[in-house]
Design a protein around this motif. Structure first.
Motif, PDB file in Angstrom:
ATOM      1  N   THR A   2       0.845  -1.188   0.000  1.00 16.94           N
ATOM      2  CA  THR A   2       0.000   0.000   0.000  1.00 16.94           C
ATOM      3  C   THR A   2       0.885   1.243   0.000  1.00 16.94           C
ATOM      4  O   THR A   2       2.103   1.144   0.043  1.00 16.94           O
ATOM      5  N   LYS A   3       0.268   2.405  -0.025  1.00 14.12           N
ATOM      6  CA  LYS A   3       1.055   3.633  -0.090  1.00 14.12           C
ATOM      7  C   LYS A   3       0.687   4.576   1.035  1.00 14.12           C
ATOM      8  O   LYS A   3      -0.361   4.444   1.667  1.00 14.12           O
ATOM      9  N   ALA A   4       1.572   5.540   1.260  1.00 10.36           N
ATOM     10  CA  ALA A   4       1.329   6.604   2.231  1.00 10.36           C
ATOM     11  C   ALA A   4       0.569   7.722   1.537  1.00 10.36           C
ATOM     12  O   ALA A   4       0.828   8.021   0.368  1.00 10.36           O
ATOM     13  N   PHE A   5      -0.359   8.328   2.238  1.00  3.43           N
ATOM     14  CA  PHE A   5      -1.102   9.470   1.721  1.00  3.43           C
ATOM     15  C   PHE A   5      -0.619  10.708   2.464  1.00  3.43           C
ATOM     16  O   PHE A   5      -0.626  10.734   3.684  1.00  3.43           O
ATOM     17  N   VAL A   6      -0.177  11.709   1.718  1.00  3.61           N
ATOM     18  CA  VAL A   6       0.399  12.918   2.302  1.00  3.61           C
ATOM     19  C   VAL A   6      -0.540  14.087   2.012  1.00  3.61           C
ATOM     20  O   VAL A   6      -0.725  14.470   0.860  1.00  3.61           O
ATOM     21  N   ILE A   7      -1.140  14.627   3.061  1.00  2.00           N
ATOM     22  CA  ILE A   7      -2.057  15.760   2.937  1.00  2.00           C
ATOM     23  C   ILE A   7      -1.243  17.032   3.151  1.00  2.00           C
ATOM     24  O   ILE A   7      -0.555  17.159   4.163  1.00  2.00           O
ATOM     25  N   HIS A   8      -1.315  17.961   2.198  1.00  2.00           N
ATOM     26  CA  HIS A   8      -0.517  19.183   2.317  1.00  2.00           C
ATOM     27  C   HIS A   8      -1.209  20.347   1.611  1.00  2.00           C
ATOM     28  O   HIS A   8      -2.161  20.162   0.863  1.00  2.00           O
ATOM     29  N   GLU A   9      -0.682  21.549   1.885  1.00  2.00           N
ATOM     30  CA  GLU A   9      -1.240  22.772   1.292  1.00  2.00           C
ATOM     31  C   GLU A   9      -0.248  23.513   0.404  1.00  2.00           C
ATOM     32  O   GLU A   9      -0.611  24.481  -0.235  1.00  2.00           O
ATOM     33  N   ASN A  10       1.025  23.100   0.459  1.00  2.00           N
ATOM     34  CA  ASN A  10       2.050  23.853  -0.242  1.00  2.00           C
ATOM     35  C   ASN A  10       3.113  22.877  -0.738  1.00  2.00           C
ATOM     36  O   ASN A  10       3.703  22.150   0.051  1.00  2.00           O
ATOM     37  N   ASP A  11       3.381  22.902  -2.037  1.00  2.00           N
ATOM     38  CA  ASP A  11       4.331  21.963  -2.624  1.00  2.00           C
ATOM     39  C   ASP A  11       5.731  22.083  -2.029  1.00  2.00           C
ATOM     40  O   ASP A  11       6.404  21.083  -1.826  1.00  2.00           O
ATOM     41  N   SER A  12       6.179  23.291  -1.731  1.00  2.00           N
ATOM     42  CA  SER A  12       7.546  23.454  -1.222  1.00  2.00           C
ATOM     43  C   SER A  12       7.691  22.887   0.193  1.00  2.00           C
ATOM     44  O   SER A  12       8.765  22.421   0.566  1.00  2.00           O
ATOM     45  N   TRP A  13       6.648  22.895   0.992  1.00  4.58           N
ATOM     46  CA  TRP A  13       6.733  22.363   2.351  1.00  4.58           C
ATOM     47  C   TRP A  13       6.888  20.849   2.358  1.00  4.58           C
ATOM     48  O   TRP A  13       7.483  20.279   3.259  1.00  4.58           O
ATOM     49  N   VAL A  14       6.319  20.193   1.377  1.00  6.72           N
ATOM     50  CA  VAL A  14       6.307  18.730   1.358  1.00  6.72           C
ATOM     51  C   VAL A  14       7.535  18.147   0.649  1.00  6.72           C
ATOM     52  O   VAL A  14       7.775  16.956   0.716  1.00  6.72           O
ATOM     53  N   GLU A  15       8.332  18.977   0.027  1.00  3.68           N
ATOM     54  CA  GLU A  15       9.483  18.506  -0.747  1.00  3.68           C
ATOM     55  C   GLU A  15      10.446  17.627   0.079  1.00  3.68           C
ATOM     56  O   GLU A  15      10.813  16.541  -0.389  1.00  3.68           O
ATOM     57  N   PRO A  27       5.982   3.998  -1.497  1.00  2.00           N
ATOM     58  CA  PRO A  27       5.035   4.603  -2.429  1.00  2.00           C
ATOM     59  C   PRO A  27       4.147   5.607  -1.694  1.00  2.00           C
ATOM     60  O   PRO A  27       3.788   5.405  -0.532  1.00  2.00           O
ATOM     61  N   TYR A  28       3.811   6.684  -2.363  1.00  2.00           N
ATOM     62  CA  TYR A  28       2.992   7.720  -1.728  1.00  2.00           C
ATOM     63  C   TYR A  28       2.101   8.394  -2.751  1.00  2.00           C
ATOM     64  O   TYR A  28       2.324   8.304  -3.950  1.00  2.00           O
ATOM     65  N   GLU A  29       1.094   9.067  -2.228  1.00  2.00           N
ATOM     66  CA  GLU A  29       0.194   9.872  -3.053  1.00  2.00           C
ATOM     67  C   GLU A  29       0.010  11.203  -2.331  1.00  2.00           C
ATOM     68  O   GLU A  29      -0.268  11.243  -1.138  1.00  2.00           O
ATOM     69  N   LEU A  30       0.212  12.287  -3.071  1.00  2.00           N
ATOM     70  CA  LEU A  30       0.060  13.616  -2.497  1.00  2.00           C
ATOM     71  C   LEU A  30      -1.384  14.077  -2.653  1.00  2.00           C
ATOM     72  O   LEU A  30      -1.977  13.942  -3.724  1.00  2.00           O
ATOM     73  N   TRP A  31      -1.925  14.616  -1.570  1.00  3.78           N
ATOM     74  CA  TRP A  31      -3.260  15.228  -1.602  1.00  3.78           C
ATOM     75  C   TRP A  31      -3.070  16.708  -1.333  1.00  3.78           C
ATOM     76  O   TRP A  31      -2.893  17.134  -0.201  1.00  3.78           O
ATOM     77  N   HIS A  32      -3.072  17.501  -2.390  1.00  2.00           N
ATOM     78  CA  HIS A  32      -2.883  18.954  -2.278  1.00  2.00           C
ATOM     79  C   HIS A  32      -4.244  19.586  -1.990  1.00  2.00           C
ATOM     80  O   HIS A  32      -5.137  19.570  -2.819  1.00  2.00           O
TER      81      HIS A  32
END
Length: 58
Positions: A2-15, A27-32
């Motif tokens: 399975t993958k990690a789900f990353v909830i974020h508001e700003n692309d530079s913060w999650v880099e 494996p991960y999926e970004l939720w902007h």
């Protein structure tokens, strides 16, 4: 796997987190969600364990 789900508001913060996940081959999926809504009435997707990662800088 399975993958990690990353909830974020700003692309530079999650880099740094993205780089760490890629280094560990996780494996991960970004939720902007800068304008989105997270529907908590629905069951979360199956992730790594049961964790959902939230990237915040504030």
């Amino acid at each position: 796997m399975t993958k990690a789900f990353v909830i974020h508001e700003n692309d530079s913060w999650v880099e740094p987190l993205k780089l760490a996940l890629e280094e560990e081959n996780i494996p991960y999926e970004l939720w902007h969600l800068d304008h989105g809504i997270l529907d908590i009435s629905q069951a979360p997707p199956q992730g790594v364990g049961r964790e959902i990662l939230v990237c915040r800088s504030s």
